[in-house]
Design a protein around this motif. Sequence first.
Motif, PDB file in Angstrom:
ATOM      1  N   GLY A  36      48.496 -20.817  -7.399  1.00  0.00           N
ATOM      2  CA  GLY A  36      47.444 -20.987  -6.305  1.00  0.00           C
ATOM      3  C   GLY A  36      47.233 -23.103  -6.286  1.00  0.00           C
ATOM      4  O   GLY A  36      47.974 -23.770  -7.137  1.00  0.00           O
ATOM      5  N   CYS A  78      41.815 -24.359  -7.698  1.00  0.00           N
ATOM      6  CA  CYS A  78      41.495 -22.577  -7.634  1.00  0.00           C
ATOM      7  C   CYS A  78      40.866 -21.776  -8.914  1.00  0.00           C
ATOM      8  O   CYS A  78      40.337 -20.972  -8.681  1.00  0.00           O
ATOM      9  N   SER A 119      43.823 -17.928  -4.808  1.00  0.00           N
ATOM     10  CA  SER A 119      42.892 -19.142  -3.519  1.00  0.00           C
ATOM     11  C   SER A 119      41.590 -19.624  -4.083  1.00  0.00           C
ATOM     12  O   SER A 119      41.039 -19.162  -5.893  1.00  0.00           O
ATOM     13  N   GLU A 120      40.374 -20.212  -4.240  1.00  0.00           N
ATOM     14  CA  GLU A 120      38.952 -20.103  -4.732  1.00  0.00           C
ATOM     15  C   GLU A 120      38.282 -19.333  -5.145  1.00  0.00           C
ATOM     16  O   GLU A 120      38.478 -17.830  -4.587  1.00  0.00           O
ATOM     17  N   ARG A 140      40.291 -15.919  -6.654  1.00  0.00           N
ATOM     18  CA  ARG A 140      40.649 -15.345  -5.565  1.00  0.00           C
ATOM     19  C   ARG A 140      41.965 -15.037  -5.730  1.00  0.00           C
ATOM     20  O   ARG A 140      42.578 -14.879  -5.647  1.00  0.00           O
ATOM     21  N   GLU A 157      44.726 -13.076  -3.647  1.00  0.00           N
ATOM     22  CA  GLU A 157      44.741 -12.661  -2.326  1.00  0.00           C
ATOM     23  C   GLU A 157      46.518 -12.091  -1.680  1.00  0.00           C
ATOM     24  O   GLU A 157      46.028 -11.747  -1.580  1.00  0.00           O
ATOM     25  N   TYR A 207      47.815 -17.141   4.339  1.00  0.00           N
ATOM     26  CA  TYR A 207      47.507 -17.921   2.860  1.00  0.00           C
ATOM     27  C   TYR A 207      48.489 -18.218   2.295  1.00  0.00           C
ATOM     28  O   TYR A 207      49.500 -18.362   1.250  1.00  0.00           O
TER      29      TYR A 207
END
Length: 354
Positions: A57, A61, A233-234, A237, A239, A255
Amino acid sequence: MPDISTNTGILSALASRQGGASIELDRITKLYPGQTAPAVEDFSMRIEPGELVMFVGPSGCGKTTTMKMINRIIEPTSGSIRIDGNDVLSLDANELRRHIGYVIQQIGLFPHFTIAENIGTVPRLLGWSKQRIKERVEELLETVQLDPGVFANRYPRQLSGGQQQRVGVARALAADPPVMLMDEPFGATDPITRERLQAEFLRLQAEIGKTIIFVTHDFEEAIRMGDRIAVLSERSRIEQFDTPANILKNPANDYVSSFIGEGAALKRLALIPSGDAPLGPVDASAPASTVASTDSLREALDHLVFTGAPRINVTEGDRAVGSLDYAAISSVLGAEAPRSAARTAGTAAAEGRP
């Protein structure tokens, strides 16, 4: 206060565990004081014994924060963490860390310790005898392909960056931990050294079977090394959490697709051994150069393009077992790539096969 006898029993079980251990993170959250948004929020994952899982990531993140909560370098705000079903948050944090291998990008070798002393750091803290430590140091130096007679009494400054990184891996393995955490361990090396270290580590992991979480920002590295990849991700999280082949074939969203970038088909071919393709008969007119059945289909395609030949022979040992053409390679992209292929390719590279 945690029960001391219970702690000792859990840590003894970890110390005696052969191979890898399962890791379960259940709704882990980290909120730093003074911040309104958590760095990691409601993170859950199960990692199987002996599995090498890549966290990939962008910077910031939360992937490193998530990993560091497992050995409690960072304490979670809420949630639970279990290794082989045991709650690690009930254990003494310092003792826990002695039973979890940890490798970082900066390596962190003690400059005034010899290589042998660096590798023996955790065993000394665990009270091992001098003879047992000496034997373990020699075993590990041989395992990471550094001659004990040459390197044991040297100091870190006398080693190349790649050699120091191998010592860092050896040190993390010194007490034979069931779990290893690796934070961009090859990120500071040049591309050639990095590829070599990746191949050596895949060879090593095939032998030791540890449970490993490996943080990287390099998606190519994640594809090459991981049994499964967690694309984060941020706030960490998830994905997508799947095998490299499945992520390349079926990205969960835009993404994830952005991480894959261009050339997804070629990246998938790099995961599949040539021997898994439908082989035609051995072609006596094919070029003298061949590919091994364990070499990837990406390498086979490179050979075809380089030679300009319509077919190339595939070998097992000294014997040709069939041949490949463009159509055979293309047909494999419609099938599922095996999860072990990346390790097969890594082992081949470590052994110096073309």
